[in-house]
Design a protein around this motif. Sequence first.
Motif, PDB file in Angstrom:
ATOM      1  N   ILE A  54      26.240  38.513  37.420  1.00  0.00           N
ATOM      2  CA  ILE A  54      26.871  37.677  38.434  1.00  0.00           C
ATOM      3  C   ILE A  54      28.306  38.107  38.688  1.00  0.00           C
ATOM      4  CG2 ILE A  54      27.594  35.336  39.031  1.00  0.00           C
ATOM      5  CD1 ILE A  54      24.604  35.752  39.153  1.00  0.00           C
ATOM      6  N   SER A  55      29.056  38.355  37.632  1.00  0.00           N
ATOM      7  CA  SER A  55      30.459  38.726  37.805  1.00  0.00           C
ATOM      8  C   SER A  55      30.590  40.069  38.508  1.00  0.00           C
ATOM      9  CB  SER A  55      31.175  38.762  36.457  1.00  0.00           C
ATOM     10  OG  SER A  55      30.617  39.751  35.608  1.00  0.00           O
ATOM     11  N   GLY A  56      29.658  40.997  38.220  1.00  0.00           N
ATOM     12  CA  GLY A  56      29.686  42.299  38.883  1.00  0.00           C
ATOM     13  C   GLY A  56      29.395  42.175  40.364  1.00  0.00           C
ATOM     14  N   LEU A  57      28.421  41.355  40.710  1.00  0.00           N
ATOM     15  CA  LEU A  57      28.090  41.126  42.111  1.00  0.00           C
ATOM     16  C   LEU A  57      29.242  40.450  42.848  1.00  0.00           C
ATOM     17  CD1 LEU A  57      24.373  39.943  42.381  1.00  0.00           C
ATOM     18  CD2 LEU A  57      25.455  41.875  43.517  1.00  0.00           C
ATOM     19  N   THR A  58      29.854  39.507  42.163  1.00  0.00           N
ATOM     20  CA  THR A  58      30.976  38.791  42.768  1.00  0.00           C
ATOM     21  C   THR A  58      32.125  39.733  43.076  1.00  0.00           C
ATOM     22  OG1 THR A  58      30.387  36.749  41.592  1.00  0.00           O
ATOM     23  CG2 THR A  58      32.637  36.915  42.437  1.00  0.00           C
ATOM     24  N   GLU A  59      32.404  40.628  42.140  1.00  0.00           N
ATOM     25  CA  GLU A  59      33.499  41.587  42.345  1.00  0.00           C
ATOM     26  C   GLU A  59      33.154  42.581  43.449  1.00  0.00           C
ATOM     27  OE1 GLU A  59      37.264  43.245  41.697  1.00  0.00           O
ATOM     28  OE2 GLU A  59      36.349  41.337  41.083  1.00  0.00           O
ATOM     29  N   PHE A  60      31.905  43.048  43.479  1.00  0.00           N
ATOM     30  CA  PHE A  60      31.476  43.955  44.540  1.00  0.00           C
ATOM     31  C   PHE A  60      31.602  43.284  45.900  1.00  0.00           C
ATOM     32  CE2 PHE A  60      28.010  45.121  47.454  1.00  0.00           C
ATOM     33  CZ  PHE A  60      28.353  46.437  47.711  1.00  0.00           C
ATOM     34  N   ASP A  61      31.138  42.046  45.994  1.00  0.00           N
ATOM     35  CA  ASP A  61      31.182  41.327  47.265  1.00  0.00           C
ATOM     36  C   ASP A  61      32.627  41.115  47.708  1.00  0.00           C
ATOM     37  OD1 ASP A  61      29.414  39.959  49.257  1.00  0.00           O
ATOM     38  OD2 ASP A  61      30.689  38.257  48.746  1.00  0.00           O
ATOM     39  N   LYS A  62      33.501  40.830  46.785  1.00  0.00           N
ATOM     40  CA  LYS A  62      34.917  40.641  47.098  1.00  0.00           C
ATOM     41  C   LYS A  62      35.512  41.909  47.699  1.00  0.00           C
ATOM     42  CE  LYS A  62      39.357  39.696  44.841  1.00  0.00           C
ATOM     43  NZ  LYS A  62      40.009  39.382  43.531  1.00  0.00           N
ATOM     44  N   LYS A  63      35.208  43.044  47.086  1.00  0.00           N
ATOM     45  CA  LYS A  63      35.746  44.317  47.577  1.00  0.00           C
ATOM     46  C   LYS A  63      35.097  44.721  48.903  1.00  0.00           C
ATOM     47  CE  LYS A  63      37.102  46.098  43.042  1.00  0.00           C
ATOM     48  NZ  LYS A  63      38.554  46.026  43.342  1.00  0.00           N
ATOM     49  N   LEU A  64      33.826  44.382  49.073  1.00  0.00           N
ATOM     50  CA  LEU A  64      33.152  44.661  50.340  1.00  0.00           C
ATOM     51  C   LEU A  64      33.778  43.843  51.459  1.00  0.00           C
ATOM     52  CD1 LEU A  64      30.836  45.938  51.990  1.00  0.00           C
ATOM     53  CD2 LEU A  64      29.392  44.011  51.282  1.00  0.00           C
ATOM     54  N   ARG A  65      34.037  42.573  51.197  1.00  0.00           N
ATOM     55  CA  ARG A  65      34.690  41.721  52.207  1.00  0.00           C
ATOM     56  C   ARG A  65      36.056  42.269  52.593  1.00  0.00           C
ATOM     57  NH1 ARG A  65      33.220  37.399  48.763  1.00  0.00           N
ATOM     58  NH2 ARG A  65      35.432  37.049  48.313  1.00  0.00           N
ATOM     59  N   LEU A  66      36.809  42.727  51.598  1.00  0.00           N
ATOM     60  CA  LEU A  66      38.136  43.266  51.871  1.00  0.00           C
ATOM     61  C   LEU A  66      38.048  44.534  52.713  1.00  0.00           C
ATOM     62  CD1 LEU A  66      41.181  43.103  51.385  1.00  0.00           C
ATOM     63  CD2 LEU A  66      40.851  44.435  49.284  1.00  0.00           C
ATOM     64  N   LEU A  67      37.078  45.392  52.385  1.00  0.00           N
ATOM     65  CA  LEU A  67      36.874  46.617  53.161  1.00  0.00           C
ATOM     66  C   LEU A  67      36.563  46.282  54.618  1.00  0.00           C
ATOM     67  CD1 LEU A  67      34.697  49.664  52.042  1.00  0.00           C
ATOM     68  CD2 LEU A  67      34.655  48.825  54.376  1.00  0.00           C
ATOM     69  N   LEU A  68      35.611  45.382  54.817  1.00  0.00           N
ATOM     70  CA  LEU A  68      35.206  45.023  56.180  1.00  0.00           C
ATOM     71  C   LEU A  68      36.354  44.370  56.943  1.00  0.00           C
ATOM     72  CD1 LEU A  68      31.638  43.546  55.508  1.00  0.00           C
ATOM     73  CD2 LEU A  68      32.221  45.823  56.358  1.00  0.00           C
TER      74      LEU A  68
END
Length: 235
Positions: free
Chosen positions: A7-21
């Motif tokens: 869960i924490s890995g997915l959360t961090e990935f999603d956070k960085k994806l949102r920032l990229l977009l």
Amino acid sequence: MSVWYNISGLTEFDKKLRLLLFNEIEKIEISVRCAIVNFGTEMTGNSFWMTDANNLSNPSKFNRSIRLIEDELNHTKEDFINHFKETYTNQYPPSWMPTEILPFGVITNIYSNIKNKKIKKRIAQSFGLQVAPFESWLTVITVTRNSCCHHARVWNMVFSIRATMPIRMSRPWITLPTDPLKVYFDMCIIKYFLDIISPNNDMLDKMNSLFSTFPEIDKAALGFPSGWEIEPLWH
């Protein structure tokens, strides 16, 4: 346990994806705002065209836009707006000023309400699109931007808006079967705009860097088709 199920890995990935977009969408926003206000001003010959009902087709939409403009003008702390209000007696400032402070969704609604079809067509053409898909793609970008701003999960989000596809494309596009409601399709739209705004953009490099940081992420869950890397868009 893999990153995929962590869960924490997915959360961090999603956070960085949102920032990229969000960072890439911001570049598109600036360019679209400039195109709308510049072509609108040039082709109407009126610096105040955005607050002139004669230039907008739907009175109800126009009145709603005016209320939003007035609200922004009344609450903004921007020096250039306050300087205008202190210096001039005009009810509204020239169009470039509200364009600077209005939410992007309001700007796209003003575009859709422009009465002169030649103005709408010229703005859309500057991004290599026809009017209908241009409006549709701006809506998709706005929804994606809002999801990023409000910290919504985006990696496996199923979007509710199906983008209108252009009759023809002036730039390379995707050719593989792709789910238009997954985030990958939104990323393709963003890349298409960026290739026009900034042909040497580094969006692909940023994506590859993100995926290399999270190698266990299943790209298919984001809507990436097999072989996406060789698509014309990503070259």
